[in-house]
Design a protein around this motif. Structure first.
Motif, PDB file in Angstrom:
ATOM      1  N   ARG A   1      -3.292  13.978  -2.845  1.00  0.00           N
ATOM      2  CA  ARG A   1      -4.570  13.350  -2.500  1.00  0.00           C
ATOM      3  C   ARG A   1      -5.689  14.396  -2.474  1.00  0.00           C
ATOM      4  NH1 ARG A   1      -6.622   8.997   0.565  1.00  0.00           N
ATOM      5  NH2 ARG A   1      -4.550   8.115   0.567  1.00  0.00           N
TER       6      ARG A   1
ATOM      7  N   LEU B   1       0.730   6.650  -8.246  1.00  0.00           N
ATOM      8  CA  LEU B   1       0.075   7.253  -7.086  1.00  0.00           C
ATOM      9  C   LEU B   1      -1.278   7.832  -7.471  1.00  0.00           C
ATOM     10  CD1 LEU B   1       3.079   9.030  -5.349  1.00  0.00           C
ATOM     11  CD2 LEU B   1       1.493   7.425  -4.251  1.00  0.00           C
TER      12      LEU B   1
ATOM     13  N   THR C   1       6.159  17.225   5.426  1.00  0.00           N
ATOM     14  CA  THR C   1       4.749  16.950   5.670  1.00  0.00           C
ATOM     15  C   THR C   1       4.119  16.230   4.464  1.00  0.00           C
ATOM     16  OG1 THR C   1       2.643  17.965   6.181  1.00  0.00           O
ATOM     17  CG2 THR C   1       4.091  19.244   4.813  1.00  0.00           C
ATOM     18  N   GLY C   2       3.250  15.272   4.763  1.00  0.00           N
ATOM     19  CA  GLY C   2       2.513  14.579   3.698  1.00  0.00           C
ATOM     20  C   GLY C   2       3.308  13.552   2.913  1.00  0.00           C
ATOM     21  N   THR C   3       4.476  13.153   3.403  1.00  0.00           N
ATOM     22  CA  THR C   3       5.291  12.193   2.649  1.00  0.00           C
ATOM     23  C   THR C   3       5.038  10.756   3.062  1.00  0.00           C
ATOM     24  OG1 THR C   3       7.068  12.662   4.198  1.00  0.00           O
ATOM     25  CG2 THR C   3       7.198  13.732   2.053  1.00  0.00           C
ATOM     26  N   GLY C   4       4.144  10.532   4.028  1.00  0.00           N
ATOM     27  CA  GLY C   4       3.793   9.152   4.369  1.00  0.00           C
ATOM     28  C   GLY C   4       4.447   8.636   5.634  1.00  0.00           C
ATOM     29  N   LYS C   5       4.821   9.531   6.550  1.00  0.00           N
ATOM     30  CA  LYS C   5       5.484   9.074   7.782  1.00  0.00           C
ATOM     31  C   LYS C   5       4.572   8.166   8.591  1.00  0.00           C
ATOM     32  CE  LYS C   5       6.474  13.286   9.127  1.00  0.00           C
ATOM     33  NZ  LYS C   5       6.067  14.045   7.923  1.00  0.00           N
ATOM     34  N   GLU C   6       3.308   8.569   8.687  1.00  0.00           N
ATOM     35  CA  GLU C   6       2.375   7.757   9.461  1.00  0.00           C
ATOM     36  C   GLU C   6       2.125   6.414   8.771  1.00  0.00           C
ATOM     37  OE1 GLU C   6      -1.030   9.889  10.850  1.00  0.00           O
ATOM     38  OE2 GLU C   6      -2.089   8.029  11.315  1.00  0.00           O
ATOM     39  N   LEU C   7       2.053   6.467   7.451  1.00  0.00           N
ATOM     40  CA  LEU C   7       1.869   5.250   6.670  1.00  0.00           C
ATOM     41  C   LEU C   7       3.012   4.265   6.950  1.00  0.00           C
ATOM     42  CD1 LEU C   7      -0.290   4.686   4.488  1.00  0.00           C
ATOM     43  CD2 LEU C   7       1.427   5.274   2.782  1.00  0.00           C
TER      44      LEU C   7
ATOM     45  N   GLU D   1       0.844  -1.180   0.000  1.00  0.00           N
ATOM     46  CA  GLU D   1       0.000   0.000   0.000  1.00  0.00           C
ATOM     47  C   GLU D   1       0.890   1.246   0.000  1.00  0.00           C
ATOM     48  OE1 GLU D   1      -2.452   1.626   3.752  1.00  0.00           O
ATOM     49  OE2 GLU D   1      -2.009  -0.465   3.829  1.00  0.00           O
ATOM     50  N   ILE D   2       2.176   1.094   0.333  1.00  0.00           N
ATOM     51  CA  ILE D   2       3.125   2.174   0.085  1.00  0.00           C
ATOM     52  C   ILE D   2       3.527   2.035  -1.373  1.00  0.00           C
ATOM     53  CG2 ILE D   2       5.407   3.088   0.625  1.00  0.00           C
ATOM     54  CD1 ILE D   2       4.951   2.068   3.465  1.00  0.00           C
ATOM     55  N   VAL D   3       2.912   2.902  -2.181  1.00  0.00           N
ATOM     56  CA  VAL D   3       2.967   2.726  -3.626  1.00  0.00           C
ATOM     57  C   VAL D   3       4.188   3.412  -4.216  1.00  0.00           C
ATOM     58  CG1 VAL D   3       1.809   3.617  -5.680  1.00  0.00           C
ATOM     59  CG2 VAL D   3       0.524   2.352  -3.976  1.00  0.00           C
TER      60      VAL D   3
ATOM     61  N   LEU E   1      -3.882   5.135  -7.799  1.00  0.00           N
ATOM     62  CA  LEU E   1      -4.336   4.641  -6.502  1.00  0.00           C
ATOM     63  C   LEU E   1      -5.243   5.657  -5.811  1.00  0.00           C
ATOM     64  CD1 LEU E   1      -3.858   2.556  -4.038  1.00  0.00           C
ATOM     65  CD2 LEU E   1      -2.311   4.321  -3.222  1.00  0.00           C
TER      66      LEU E   1
ATOM     67  N   ILE F   1       2.440  13.987  -0.909  1.00  0.00           N
ATOM     68  CA  ILE F   1       1.367  13.082  -1.338  1.00  0.00           C
ATOM     69  C   ILE F   1       0.022  13.480  -0.731  1.00  0.00           C
ATOM     70  CG2 ILE F   1       0.638  10.663  -1.446  1.00  0.00           C
ATOM     71  CD1 ILE F   1       3.588   9.916  -1.588  1.00  0.00           C
ATOM     72  N   ARG F   2       0.039  14.090   0.451  1.00  0.00           N
ATOM     73  CA  ARG F   2      -1.236  14.524   1.006  1.00  0.00           C
ATOM     74  C   ARG F   2      -1.851  15.597   0.116  1.00  0.00           C
ATOM     75  NH1 ARG F   2      -0.281  15.975   5.846  1.00  0.00           N
ATOM     76  NH2 ARG F   2      -0.680  13.927   6.714  1.00  0.00           N
TER      77      ARG F   2
HETATM   78  N1  LIG Z   1       3.967   5.978  -0.933  1.00  0.00           N
HETATM   79  C1  LIG Z   1       2.653   6.190  -0.705  1.00  0.00           C
HETATM   80  N2  LIG Z   1       1.737   5.445  -1.343  1.00  0.00           N
HETATM   81  C2  LIG Z   1       0.423   5.681  -1.162  1.00  0.00           C
HETATM   82  N3  LIG Z   1      -0.083   6.629  -0.386  1.00  0.00           N
HETATM   83  C3  LIG Z   1       0.768   7.412   0.285  1.00  0.00           C
HETATM   84  C4  LIG Z   1       2.180   7.225   0.173  1.00  0.00           C
HETATM   85  N4  LIG Z   1       2.778   8.140   0.960  1.00  0.00           N
HETATM   86  C5  LIG Z   1       1.796   8.856   1.524  1.00  0.00           C
HETATM   87  N5  LIG Z   1       0.584   8.429   1.125  1.00  0.00           N
HETATM   88  C6  LIG Z   1      -0.712   9.016   1.524  1.00  0.00           C
HETATM   89  O1  LIG Z   1      -0.490  10.407   1.691  1.00  0.00           O
HETATM   90  C7  LIG Z   1      -1.203  10.923   2.808  1.00  0.00           C
HETATM   91  C8  LIG Z   1      -0.249  11.547   3.806  1.00  0.00           C
HETATM   92  O2  LIG Z   1       0.527  10.535   4.432  1.00  0.00           O
HETATM   93  P1  LIG Z   1       0.878  10.603   5.987  1.00  0.00           P
HETATM   94  O3  LIG Z   1      -0.288  11.075   6.782  1.00  0.00           O
HETATM   95  O4  LIG Z   1       1.469   9.302   6.353  1.00  0.00           O
HETATM   96  O5  LIG Z   1       1.992  11.740   5.933  1.00  0.00           O
HETATM   97  P2  LIG Z   1       2.907  12.351   7.096  1.00  0.00           P
HETATM   98  O6  LIG Z   1       4.297  12.280   6.612  1.00  0.00           O
HETATM   99  O7  LIG Z   1       2.575  11.699   8.378  1.00  0.00           O
HETATM  100  O8  LIG Z   1       2.463  13.873   7.089  1.00  0.00           O
HETATM  101  P3  LIG Z   1       2.492  14.990   8.297  1.00  0.00           P
HETATM  102  O9  LIG Z   1       3.930  15.287   8.586  1.00  0.00           O
HETATM  103  O10 LIG Z   1       1.799  16.160   7.695  1.00  0.00           O
HETATM  104  O11 LIG Z   1       1.773  14.376   9.432  1.00  0.00           O
HETATM  105  C9  LIG Z   1      -1.960   9.755   3.388  1.00  0.00           C
HETATM  106  O12 LIG Z   1      -3.267   9.798   2.867  1.00  0.00           O
HETATM  107  C10 LIG Z   1      -1.216   8.542   2.866  1.00  0.00           C
HETATM  108  O13 LIG Z   1      -2.055   7.451   2.758  1.00  0.00           O
END
Ligand SMILES: Nc1ncnc2c1ncn2[C@@H]1O[C@H](COP(=O)(O)OP(=O)(O)OP(=O)(O)O)[C@@H](O)[C@H]1O
Ligand SMILES: [Mg+2]
Length: 469
Positions: free
Chosen positions: A362, A322, A172-178, A141-143, A325, A358-359
């Motif tokens: 989205r 991306l 921010t928004g690069t998928g850290k939580e993912l 799911e990390i695409v 998806l 990526i946020r």
């Molecule tokens: N490689 C990826 N493939 C698919 N979806 C992704 C990917 N990276 C991020 N996303 C999507 O992008 C959005 C932001 O990701 P996430 O919340 O993990 O970012 P973050 O780094 O925690 O941001 P912040 O620092 O603002 O909290 C989410 O909807 C996540 O599902």
């Protein structure tokens, strides 16, 4: 050695079974019938079941069914005085592991019990391995197929099975939580909780969030509450925005990490915790350490394995995948009619810088899905994506000509608010200083702030005379 459930309605026989099994150091729970057995199966987890066939409240086959339902990996051994070929065949067909006739020879019983326990463990191990494989596929799911994303996935696969603390750094928004979720999902702690906590809380709130509090520990604490360390026991604790912790909270966290004990605010009782820690930040923690804003010792505890999520502009080649998806998810979640991106709109997106990564992508896609008139999404559905939007020249008359609302509207949608406001504040002060030729009293007056407030901000933003914005 294993945990065995013995089911027989004859107390005398149960006693013989028990003493035999205990001699071999098995842990034994006894049940006097089918209902008793059901209860025990709901309460404990066993490695093997030995059951009589005919009992006053049912049959061994009922126990077998209940055992399979409670835990499909459990091995069941039948014990019966009425051995018939039919019964043996029937119980084996339904999944019994072995069949022993009464009166039994203790050695035969014990050998069968040991094999049953071994089989259960093998089946469990197999199942666990299979689950791991399935879960690893799920993390796709990390695409993305770009080098940085492939590397990230490899690092996740390598670090997940360990207990190591991970520090995820990225814009921010690069998928850290993912990434944090993927690590937890692929770890041996996957069936325990993953608890996330945002550290950008005020000091007392954060400490109570982390460590919990007793009733009356501070004003407003009208009930005792467990902290996230307790909630994440045996699981994973995700510390989001870790850089925002106050120095006091950092000191307390370090102590918990050092001795593995948490104490709720207002309590003297320390509780042992077992959590795997994952921290994330969009700031440069090393720099904050140099600036004295983040404890060096805590930094080293968190950054045992540092991971970096790449900004989207550094893996543009993943954009088409991306987009596909995110489009699919948007159509599904927002229940819009089918949508597809025109070639030109993908080209527009590829040329954009995505400060919100990526946020932001989205959000753009979701909005386009809603606003688009036809099935095809065209570039005009992405108004903010003028190429290199951030680098466009400043408006001719400078900030002063704009209202705050206009300034805010020029910012990309998902800019980090804290950073945005801090930058804005710094630029406004620097500019005022330049105009007033460095006269601080004059600057304070113009900006409507007290002198002490101004000098605090000068220190905070490290502004010296003659600095250019
Ligand atoms: N490689 C990826 N493939 C698919 N979806 C992704 C990917 N990276 C991020 N996303 C999507 O992008 C959005 C932001 O990701 P996430 O919340 O993990 O970012 P973050 O780094 O925690 O941001 P912040 O620092 O603002 O909290 C989410 O909807 C996540 O599902
Ligand atoms: Mg996040």
């Amino acid at each position: 050695m294993g945990k065995v459930l013995v089911v027989d309605d004859e107390p005398h026989l149960r006693r013989i079974l028990l003493s035999n099994l205990r001699q071999e150091h098995h842990e034994v729970v006894e049940a006097g019938g089918v209902n008793d057995a059901r209860r025990a199966l709901g309460e404990y987890s066993f490695d093997a079941v030995i059951t009589d066939q005919k009992m006053s409240d049912g049959e061994g086959l009922d126990v077998l069914a209940a055992a399979r339902e409670a835990d499909s990996t459990l091995s069941v051994v039948f014990l019966t005085a009425f051995a018939t070929i039919e019964l043996a065949v029937e119980s084996m067909r339904r999944g019994a592991f072995d069949f022993i006739t009464k009166p039994f020879v203790p050695e035969v019983l014990l050998a069968s019990a040991t094999r049953a326990i071994e089989r259960t463990r093998l089946v469990r191990e197999n199942k666990r391995l299979r689950d791991t494989v399935v879960r690893l596929e799920g993390s796709s799911e990390i695409v993305g197929q770009s080098a940085p994303i492939r590397r990230l996935r490899e690092q996740i696969a390598r670090v997940s099975p360990t207990n190591a603390t991970v520090l995820i750094t990225g814009e921010t928004g690069t998928g850290k939580e993912l990434v944090a979720r993927a690590i937890h999902r692929n770890s041996p702690r996957a069936d325990k909780p993953l608890v996330a906590v945002n550290c950008a809380f005020t000091e007392t709130l954060l400490e109570s969030e982390l460590f919990g509090h007793e009733r009356g520990a501070f004003t407003g604490a009208d009930r005792a509450r467990e902290g996230v360390f307790e909630a994440a026991h045996e699981g994973t604790l995700f510390l989001d925005e870790a850089a925002e912790m106050s120095l006091a909270a950092q000191a307390k966290l370090l102590r918990v990490l050092t001795d593995g004990l948490v104490t709720r605010l207002g309590s003297t009782r320390a509780r042992r915790t077992d959590v795997r820690l994952i921290a994330a930040t969009n700031r440069n923690l090393e720099q904050l350490v140099k600036d004295g804003r983040f404890r060096e010792d805590l930094y080293y505890r968190l950054a045992v394995v540092p991971l970096t999520t790449p900004p989207l502009r550094e893996h543009r080649e993943d954009l088409p995948e991306l987009c596909a998806l995110l489009l699919e998810q948007a159509v599904r979640d927002l229940k819009t009619p089918q949508r597809r991106l025109s070639v030109e709109s993908i080209r527009t997106l590829v040329n954009y810088d995505f400060p919100g990564n990526i946020r932001e992508l989205r959000n753009l896609i979701e909005r386009a899905c809603i606003l688009s008139v036809g099935e095809e999404i065209t570039p005009d559905s992405f108004p903010v994506t003028a190429p290199r939007a951030l680098e466009s020249p400043p408006p001719p008359r400078g900030l002063a000509a704009l209202t705050p609302v206009q300034v805010a509207e020029m910012m990309p949608e998902s800019y980090n608010l804290r950073e945005f406001l801090a930058t804005l504040e710094k630029v406004v002060i620097q500019r005022a200083l330049r105009i007033a030729d460095g006269a601080q009293a004059e600057v304070a007056r113009r900006l409507g702030m007290s002198r002490s407030d101004l000098s605090y901000k000068l220190g905070k933003h490290r502004i010296r005379d003659g600095d250019e914005p």
